[in-house]
Scaffold this active site. Structure first.
Site, mmCIF file in Angstrom:
data_model
loop_
_atom_site.group_PDB
_atom_site.id
_atom_site.type_symbol
_atom_site.label_atom_id
_atom_site.label_comp_id
_atom_site.label_asym_id
_atom_site.label_seq_id
_atom_site.Cartn_x
_atom_site.Cartn_y
_atom_site.Cartn_z
ATOM 1 N N GLY A 100 0.810 -1.216 0.000
ATOM 2 C CA GLY A 100 0.000 0.000 0.000
ATOM 3 C C GLY A 100 0.844 1.267 0.000
ATOM 4 O O GLY A 100 0.611 2.190 -0.795
ATOM 5 N N ARG A 146 7.296 -10.716 -14.070
ATOM 6 C CA ARG A 146 8.348 -11.649 -13.626
ATOM 7 C C ARG A 146 8.827 -12.478 -14.816
ATOM 8 O O ARG A 146 10.037 -12.649 -15.038
ATOM 9 C CB ARG A 146 7.794 -12.550 -12.516
ATOM 10 N N ARG A 196 2.095 -13.597 2.975
ATOM 11 C CA ARG A 196 2.501 -14.926 3.455
ATOM 12 C C ARG A 196 3.908 -14.919 4.031
ATOM 13 O O ARG A 196 4.697 -14.017 3.798
ATOM 14 C CB ARG A 196 2.366 -15.963 2.354
ATOM 15 N N HIS A 228 -3.845 -16.612 -9.642
ATOM 16 C CA HIS A 228 -2.560 -16.151 -9.128
ATOM 17 C C HIS A 228 -2.086 -17.140 -8.075
ATOM 18 O O HIS A 228 -2.158 -16.907 -6.892
ATOM 19 C CB HIS A 228 -2.757 -14.766 -8.509
ATOM 20 N N ARG A 274 -0.359 -18.864 -0.897
ATOM 21 C CA ARG A 274 -1.290 -17.729 -0.849
ATOM 22 C C ARG A 274 -2.643 -18.185 -0.283
ATOM 23 O O ARG A 274 -3.336 -17.430 0.400
ATOM 24 C CB ARG A 274 -1.493 -17.153 -2.247
#
Ligand SMILES: NC(=O)c1ccc[n+]([C@@H]2O[C@H](COP(=O)([O-])OP(=O)(O)OC[C@H]3O[C@@H](n4cnc5c(N)ncnc54)[C@H](O)[C@@H]3O)[C@@H](O)[C@H]2O)c1
Length: 308
Positions: free
Chosen positions: A14, A151, A82, A175, A88
């Site tokens: 954030g 990535r 995580r 994801h 996740r």
């Protein structure tokens, strides 16, 4: 009048996202968190960088949703990241609780905003936000594909020793471990990478892309990636605020596209001022389609647990 973006969560993603948005002068920014003082302190610090960096946008940290009123975009980054060894999906119940707490307040104060979801597990959290907000699907979008593709692009550029600007790549699906990097649709200056990289190397790059988030969690030990994730969310914010009609891989609620019904899955979409303005269906080989279906099935299992 300047546009307004609220960032929920003043943590790593954030705060870095707020930094990128004010640096690019895309909008006035409000950052809200449950922690008292943290959003205020970080935003005051950002404000004080303005005279050096030359930005005039407003930036405010708060614990009060009134300050978020009438935002054009709200980016949801609140939630636990995580730790090493976690997937996740392990974040599902804790982050769903946070999502349930936050979305109603967002809707109350910014009923016309576009919601960008970043919190994990991404696709399930996007689905939860969609259901909790009652917004049309165009206005609830998940951030994952841009990051996963970045990535993939970074690793391809490293492998071929070419500029990252020459590399385009697509990663579809959820994801998570079942994401679907698509080498066939990935190119270097227009040349498919399947013609430039041997299959065994390409397979290794695809696997490293799938494990990209975990590789960073393992190094950091106490948190997860945030520079690339915040850059990805900024690209979405910019595409929407500037009505760029940019084609980007994002998590979108599918209503039959790709043969998938009632589920958030990563697909190419066109992002403009209305949010998702088009879902683009590309032709997949039977193997690619099977991989996408497997990824969708993994998302479906998660959303069933939280019943959204
Ligand atoms: N989609 C992606 O590709 C992607 C990439 C990176 C991180 N993430 C996810 O983004 C989330 C944030 O990651 P981070 O590294 O910034 O974590 P972080 O721990 O640094 O920050 C999370 C922040 O959320 C705040 N928060 C908790 N509950 C809240 C609530 N009810 N209202 C407002 N704020 C609340 C916390 O106080 C904390 O400041 C995690 O769930 C992480 O898994 C997703």
């Amino acid at each position: 009048m300047r546009k307004k973006v609220t960032v929920i969560g003043a943590g790593n993603v954030g705060a870095t996202l707020a930094h990128r948005i004010v640096d690019k002068q895309l909008a006035d920014v409000v950052v809200i968190d449950i922690l008292e003082g943290v959003p205020q302190g970080k935003c005051l610090d950002l404000l004080e960088a303005g005279p050096i960096e030359g930005y005039d946008v407003k930036v405010k940290g708060t614990n009060d949703y009134k300050d978020t009123a009438n935002s054009d975009i709200v980016v949801m980054t609140a939630g636990f990241p995580r730790k090493p060894g976690m997937s996740r999906d392990d974040l599902l119940n804790t982050n769903y609780k946070i999502m349930s707490d936050v979305v109603g307040k967002v809707v109350q104060h910014s009923p016309n905003c576009i919601l960008i979801i970043v919190s994990n597990p991404l696709d399930a959290m996007a689905q939860a936000a969609y259901k909790l907000s009652n917004f049309p699907r165009e206005r609830v979008i998940g951030m994952a594909g841009i990051l996963d593709s970045a990535r993939f692009r970074a690793f391809i550029a490293q492998e071929l020793k070419v500029s990252v600007e020459n590399v385009t790549a697509f990663v579809l699906g959820g994801h998570g471990d079942t994401m679907v990097p698509l080498p066939r649709y990935s190119t270097v200056a227009g040349i498919p990478i399947t013609e430039l990289i041997a299959k065994d190397r390409l397979d290794a790059i695809v696997q490293r892309t799938r494990d990209g988030g975990a590789e960073i969690v393992k190094y950091l030990k106490t948190g997860s990636a945030y520079y690339a994730p915040s850059a990805a969310a900024t690209e979405m914010v910019e595409a929407i605020l500037k009505d760029k009609k940019k084609i980007l891989p994002c998590a979108a609620y599918l209503n039959g596209e790709y043969g998938i019904h009632g589920l958030y899955v990563g697909v190419p979409v066109k992002l403009g001022s209305k949010g998702i303005e088009q879902i683009i269906e590309i032709k997949l080989t039977p193997e690619e389609k099977a991989a996408l279906d497997k990824s969708a099935a993994a998302v479906k299992e998660l959303v069933a647990v939280i019943n959204v």
